[in-house]
Design a protein around this motif. Sequence first.
Motif, mmCIF file in Angstrom:
data_model
loop_
_atom_site.group_PDB
_atom_site.id
_atom_site.type_symbol
_atom_site.label_atom_id
_atom_site.label_comp_id
_atom_site.label_asym_id
_atom_site.label_seq_id
_atom_site.Cartn_x
_atom_site.Cartn_y
_atom_site.Cartn_z
ATOM 1 N N MET A 186 0.685 -1.226 0.120
ATOM 2 C CA MET A 186 0.169 0.066 -0.065
ATOM 3 C C MET A 186 1.051 1.336 -0.098
ATOM 4 S SD MET A 186 -3.075 -1.168 -0.292
ATOM 5 C CE MET A 186 -2.357 -2.781 -1.286
ATOM 6 N N GLY A 187 2.156 1.156 0.536
ATOM 7 C CA GLY A 187 2.912 2.354 0.557
ATOM 8 C C GLY A 187 3.307 2.840 -0.947
ATOM 9 N N LEU A 188 3.223 1.842 -1.799
ATOM 10 C CA LEU A 188 3.561 2.310 -3.387
ATOM 11 C C LEU A 188 2.452 3.388 -3.705
ATOM 12 C CD1 LEU A 188 4.216 -1.251 -5.243
ATOM 13 C CD2 LEU A 188 5.867 1.100 -4.840
ATOM 14 N N LEU A 189 1.303 3.154 -3.422
ATOM 15 C CA LEU A 189 0.168 4.022 -3.715
ATOM 16 C C LEU A 189 0.502 5.564 -3.244
ATOM 17 C CD1 LEU A 189 -2.993 1.949 -3.356
ATOM 18 C CD2 LEU A 189 -1.727 2.264 -5.286
ATOM 19 N N TYR A 190 0.874 5.711 -2.110
ATOM 20 C CA TYR A 190 1.259 6.737 -1.532
ATOM 21 C C TYR A 190 2.312 7.694 -2.118
ATOM 22 C CZ TYR A 190 -1.872 5.561 2.378
ATOM 23 O OH TYR A 190 -3.059 5.158 3.065
ATOM 24 N N LEU A 191 3.464 6.781 -2.322
ATOM 25 C CA LEU A 191 4.832 7.265 -2.901
ATOM 26 C C LEU A 191 4.816 7.584 -4.261
ATOM 27 C CD1 LEU A 191 7.393 4.712 -0.831
ATOM 28 C CD2 LEU A 191 6.913 7.181 -0.435
ATOM 29 N N THR A 192 4.244 6.880 -5.032
ATOM 30 C CA THR A 192 4.355 7.109 -6.567
ATOM 31 C C THR A 192 3.109 8.305 -6.875
ATOM 32 O OG1 THR A 192 2.520 5.217 -6.832
ATOM 33 C CG2 THR A 192 4.771 4.721 -6.962
ATOM 34 N N GLN A 193 2.299 8.447 -6.141
ATOM 35 C CA GLN A 193 1.278 9.423 -6.192
ATOM 36 C C GLN A 193 1.806 10.720 -5.765
ATOM 37 O OE1 GLN A 193 -2.657 8.036 -5.481
ATOM 38 N NE2 GLN A 193 -2.415 6.041 -6.212
ATOM 39 N N GLY A 194 2.652 10.764 -4.754
ATOM 40 C CA GLY A 194 3.342 11.858 -3.990
ATOM 41 C C GLY A 194 2.343 12.468 -2.881
ATOM 42 N N ARG A 195 1.402 11.307 -2.411
ATOM 43 C CA ARG A 195 0.697 11.441 -1.099
ATOM 44 C C ARG A 195 1.395 11.395 0.214
ATOM 45 N NH1 ARG A 195 -3.650 7.243 -2.661
ATOM 46 N NH2 ARG A 195 -4.276 7.800 -0.695
ATOM 47 N N THR A 196 2.480 12.034 0.335
ATOM 48 C CA THR A 196 3.512 11.883 1.367
ATOM 49 C C THR A 196 2.630 12.166 2.861
ATOM 50 O OG1 THR A 196 4.593 13.921 1.103
ATOM 51 C CG2 THR A 196 5.671 11.780 0.033
ATOM 52 N N VAL A 197 1.862 12.964 2.707
ATOM 53 C CA VAL A 197 1.117 13.673 3.998
ATOM 54 C C VAL A 197 0.378 12.334 4.315
ATOM 55 C CG1 VAL A 197 -0.187 15.500 5.156
ATOM 56 C CG2 VAL A 197 1.709 15.990 3.399
ATOM 57 N N GLU A 198 -0.311 11.969 3.484
ATOM 58 C CA GLU A 198 -1.351 10.845 3.881
ATOM 59 C C GLU A 198 -0.653 9.768 4.147
ATOM 60 O OE1 GLU A 198 -4.731 9.957 1.010
ATOM 61 O OE2 GLU A 198 -4.107 11.704 0.004
ATOM 62 N N LEU A 199 0.477 9.472 3.908
ATOM 63 C CA LEU A 199 1.324 8.179 4.182
ATOM 64 C C LEU A 199 1.722 8.591 5.594
ATOM 65 C CD1 LEU A 199 2.916 5.568 3.553
ATOM 66 C CD2 LEU A 199 4.800 7.266 2.764
ATOM 67 N N LEU A 200 1.981 9.643 6.260
ATOM 68 C CA LEU A 200 2.520 9.967 7.378
ATOM 69 C C LEU A 200 1.309 9.601 8.280
ATOM 70 C CD1 LEU A 200 4.299 10.860 9.426
ATOM 71 C CD2 LEU A 200 3.831 13.053 9.057
ATOM 72 N N ARG A 201 0.211 10.017 7.996
ATOM 73 C CA ARG A 201 -1.170 9.810 8.765
ATOM 74 C C ARG A 201 -1.315 8.337 9.047
ATOM 75 N NH1 ARG A 201 -4.591 12.304 5.623
ATOM 76 N NH2 ARG A 201 -4.197 14.349 6.296
ATOM 77 N N ALA A 202 -1.579 7.716 7.572
ATOM 78 C CA ALA A 202 -1.759 6.254 7.730
ATOM 79 C C ALA A 202 -0.712 5.385 8.574
ATOM 80 C CB ALA A 202 -1.974 5.692 6.178
ATOM 81 N N THR A 203 0.585 5.909 8.462
ATOM 82 C CA THR A 203 1.636 5.105 9.049
ATOM 83 C C THR A 203 1.576 5.257 10.732
ATOM 84 O OG1 THR A 203 2.982 5.194 7.194
ATOM 85 C CG2 THR A 203 3.906 4.734 9.317
ATOM 86 N N LEU A 204 1.174 6.465 11.016
ATOM 87 C CA LEU A 204 1.040 6.754 12.423
ATOM 88 C C LEU A 204 -0.153 6.020 13.181
ATOM 89 C CD1 LEU A 204 1.548 10.527 12.564
ATOM 90 C CD2 LEU A 204 3.086 9.014 13.404
#
Length: 511
Positions: free
Chosen positions: A362-380
């Motif tokens: 699922m991290g690929l979706l955030y990283l390749t789309q540049g959604r790094t703020v959402e990645l941080l929220r989901a990871t937290l």
Amino acid sequence: MSLPRNAAPSPEAELATGHLDADLSRRSRRGGALLMGAQGVRVLGQLATLVVLARLLPPSAFGLLAMVAAVGLVLDLLKELGLSAATIQKTDLTQAQVSALFWINAAAGTLLALALVLAAPLLAAFYGQPELTSVARWLALGFAMSGLTVQHWALLRRQMRFAAIAGLETMADYAGYVAAIGLALAGEGYWALVAQRLITPGILMIGSWVVCRWRPSRPAAAPELGGLLRFGISVTASGLASATARSFDQIMIGWLWGPAALGLYERTTRLLLLPVNTINAPVYAAGMPALSRLVDQPERYRAMFRQIVQKLGLLTMPVFAVVALTADWMVEILFGPSWTAAVPLAALFSVSAIFLPVLLTMGLLYLTQGRTVELLRATLIDAGICLLAIGAGLPWGGVGVAAALAVTGLALRTPLSFWLATRHGPVRNIDVWRAIAPPASAAIVAAMTVALVRACVPRNLSVESVAAVGAAASTVILLVLLLWPETRREIRSGVHRAAIFVRRRRAVLEP
């Protein structure tokens, strides 16, 4: 006029990716297959080394290294600062930007190495293990070497040079395996494990500089560097949250239960989650650059991501479902009778390994789309769930922690991560569930079949019992996958390719 064959390429040539777009899908498939094959070779070496070292060294030796490694997992992310992902994801990268990122990574690695050297006595005092002072100081060298490797490695991945990546990783790993086994046989104890952790990054550093001919410019500011740093900081923050959750269990088990209990927990974790890490690494290496180039083509992006998730599930879900129900045999074969306490741990970690590979993609979706703020929220959110599960299981030791992580992973983390990752972008939640439906159903039926067969055959380890379980599991997995149109097509395609390969081999061998 063309350059001489041995002329050094320009920096721009090492950064350009336009030539990859014409056959991106083919490069991605071939690269993924190549990396997966290399990972298979590496996994065999890692498993063999794990088995040999488990018989040469006591669990406490592995526990000592795990105490430092738990801290090192967090420091490793600080060294990288998420800047390798920024290098891969950005399409219009310049020499000045990569050079600036290189010097940042190099400085971070050196500073972290120095910090670990200074903090080594405190780490030893925290665990009550004086030997950790010298161990931590030697392992600090690895961070300095890795800091000099980050950008060269990222450029190899950006250029999709998968053959070079696979070759270097395999060579570095096997050099570490040989050194560790040799020193263990010589009676050097835990220093065999320290040597392995230094030789591998050393060879990767040297090899990446030889294979990747890009060289940094002098330290200087670069245009748009702030955007790259913000991207990297978000990735690093999410990575730190994830690493904290992954290392918290080992830190607390080592502190509360000592190096022997931690060694048992760490070795079992490594044995079962090793395939997860080694499978996901080539998935990220091949999928990250390919998906990054398809962000503006939603249909192709969605189709490629579904293929990635489904094939990953096919490789892992049914296999680990079977392993979870045959953990006693696996531990006896690999570690020997002295490690019988690891059987419940092995079974529970196998349950976690069923869902972890797909969850991590699922991290690929955030990283390749540049959604790094959402990645941080989901990871937290995910890290918070893991920490609560670890805290709930700690009173029952390693088995309690492993059980809590397995249950929360299946029931909560996986469906929540799917929903969060697909709230935006071309991939929908239903796409992910449809992709994993065939492997998940095969895993469920295989687990039920193995439980039934084991109830009918002797429970002790024997060739007959293993053969009966293996044959039954393989048969039902194949039958279930044939029921699904997508996997049925994949199986037919695989059989067709295998037949073509056999015919070609016969044509070559025949006079």
